[in-house]
Enzyme design. Structure first.
Site, short mmCIF file in Angstrom:
data_model
loop_
_atom_site.label_atom_id
_atom_site.label_comp_id
_atom_site.label_asym_id
_atom_site.label_seq_id
_atom_site.Cartn_x
_atom_site.Cartn_y
_atom_site.Cartn_z
N GLY A 185 -12.65 6.97 27.12
CA GLY A 185 -13.04 7.13 28.29
C GLY A 185 -14.11 7.90 28.18
CB SER B 184 -14.07 2.87 23.86
OG SER B 184 -14.97 2.93 24.83
CE1 TYR B 185 -16.75 10.82 24.15
CE2 TYR B 185 -14.37 11.81 23.92
CZ TYR B 185 -15.93 11.80 23.89
OH TYR B 185 -16.37 13.09 24.01
CG ASP C 118 -18.87 -3.73 24.02
OD1 ASP C 118 -19.23 -3.54 24.85
OD2 ASP C 118 -18.63 -2.71 22.96
CG HIS D 200 -15.72 -1.95 25.01
ND1 HIS D 200 -16.62 -1.20 24.13
CD2 HIS D 200 -14.80 -0.76 25.49
CE1 HIS D 200 -16.55 0.04 24.32
NE2 HIS D 200 -15.37 0.24 25.08
#
Length: 475
Positions: A96, A192-193, A391, A443
């Site tokens: 996030g 991701s994060y 992505d 992603h």
């Protein structure tokens, strides 16, 4: 009488567990200061909308990571389908920052319980990673998903440093609650994060192990479409969008001019304006998966590329671009929260897949974690990075730039890997790191290419190379 000295406490424990389960069945919440008793209280007895039988146990609940402020992290632990004592333990983290690993990792990607379009019925994921490992999903930091704090200011002061510290504290207390897994080979994974979370937590574990006689059996970590280094990530994003024909030459130049050195979390006004222009040029596509349909129901929401670049994706075997919305319906059901032992006093007014409050108040986010890679490569951990190649949020170009910056020598040739006789992607082995692309995945790789993702985790856990065509022909 001496023969009763050992069995009698066990008998009391079993009686307590039976009574606790009885209490839980009539909606009386129970907890215990005894970790082993709490393990049994955390056992999930059934899920609303579950129309299939399962052969494995699963548990959910809270681990308090800071007694003074009352910070508690919510977890969902799902044992392997067969012989869990012989399988490794895998922690999955979403990013996030502010996004739930329950919403994404469990309910959309690598977990066994996925949600149908009605938001009320579950189906069994045929490519769940608990076929090969015990999977632990963690909502981190506090304020994400069902994780909470009794100190409201905690939600306004999250950052990378405290997230790693709290996650390490979570692991230490979780292993006390589940001591049968203390010696299991342990791996940290995410996307991701979590490209920040995973190496940062791995670093914290490695340093903890150096200072203790009771180390965590960490063997390695793996991240996918991971935020790694702001400079190289931005360079790769803009190049990917331009080379795919998604943005104009002028916008490409302006993005590099105004956004190239910006933080992904705290960008400038000038960069935001160019990202808005890029968002308009992209049109109503899903930047997390550029060749698949978008969830048309989402276009009453903000369509700004900046926000989309910040949050983790959307999108089973049958592609559904609105999967995230099904999670919102399911995890807001009171009966679901009860089944998962969510504390009534800790339930948010509305459960969300990602929290804007957490994201907008994020305090510290280093511009690079490449220094951590350099440190951990020397610790001989197994380190893999994978990338879905459709992505545009953290694209394959970004990841390749970041890996190149490490300056690692190659130890194996670049080659295609295969799934069912078809190219599943490409791979390169470096000294201390393996890079894998997944063809046609966005992603969230396990969401778009679940079968290939299962092949990926099998190879990672075994320490073997991704399967080449000759390996398949020989089998």
């Amino acid at each position: 009488m001496p023969n009763l000295k050992w069995p009698f406490p066990l008998l009391l424990l079993h009686i307590f567990i039976i009574l606790a389960n009885l209490h839980r069945s009539i909606s009386i919440p129970t907890s215990s200061s005894d970790p082993l008793v709490q393990q049994q209280l955390d056992k999930v007895l059934g899920l609303p909308g579950q129309t299939f039988n399962i052969s494995f146990a699963h548990y959910s609940g809270y681990v308090t990571v800071n007694e003074k402020s009352g910070r508690a992290l919510f977890y969902w632990f799902i044992e392997a389908q067969e012989d869990p004592s012989s399988k490794p333990l895998v922690l999955w983290l979403n990013g996030g920052p502010g996004c739930s690993s329950i919403a994404y990792g469990e309910a959309e990607e690598v977990g066994p319980f996925h949600i149908m379009a009605d938001g009320k019925t579950l189906y069994l994921n045929p490519y769940s990673w608990n076929q090969v490992a015990n999977i632990l999903f963690l909502d981190s930091p506090v304020g994400v998903g069902f994780s909470y704090s009794n100190t409201s200011s905690d939600l306004l002061s999250n950052g990378d440093k405290r997230t790693a510290e709290d996650s390490l504290e979570f692991l230490l207390k979780w292993f006390d609650r589940f001591p049968q897994y203390k010696g299991s080979p342990f791996y940290i994974t995410g996307e991701s994060y979590a490209g920040h979370y995973v190496p940062q937590l791995s670093q914290a574990v490695v340093r903890y192990n150096l200072a203790t006689r009771n180390p965590i059996n960490l063997k390695g970590y793996m991240v996918g479409n991971a935020l790694t280094d702001d400079l190289h990530d931005h360079l790769g994003v803009f190049q990917f969008m331009w080379s795919a024909g998604m943005i104009s030459d002028q916008t490409y130049k302006l993005l590099n001019l105004f956004c190239g050195f910006q933080s992904f979390i705290h960008s400038s006004g000038a960069c935001d304006k160019i990202l808005d222009i890029a968002s308009e040029e992209l049109g109503n596509i899903d930047p997390y998966s550029i060749f698949t349909p978008s969830c048309t129901a989402s276009f009453g929401l903000s369509n700004r590329l900046l926000k989309r670049m910040r949050m983790v994706g959307r999108i089973g075997e049958k592609y559904d671009p609105c999967t995230e919305k099904h999670s919102v319906v399911y995890f807001n059901l009171p009966e679901v929260q009860k089944a998962l032992h969510v504390l009534p006093e800790a339930v948010p007014s509305k459960w969300e897949t990602c929290s804007d409050l957490i994201y907008n108040n994020w305090k510290d986010s280093p511009k690079t974690v490449l220094d951590i890679y350099r440190e951990l490569i020397h610790s001989r951990l197994r380190i893999w990075i994978f990338s879905g190649d459709t992505d545009s949020i953290i694209p394959v170009t970004s990841t390749r730039y970041s890996i190149d910056a490490l300056g690692l020598p190659t130890v194996g040739r670049w080659h295609a890997w295969y799934e069912d006789g078809q190219v599943g992607g490409w791979t390169q082995e470096y000294a201390g790191l393996t890079f894998v692309t997944v063809r046609g995945a966005g992603h969230e790789v396990p969401l778009h290419r679940p079968k290939q993702a299962l092949t990926l985790i099998k190879a990672f856990l075994s320490g073997l190379s991704m399967p080449a065509l000759e390996q398949i022909s020989d089998s």
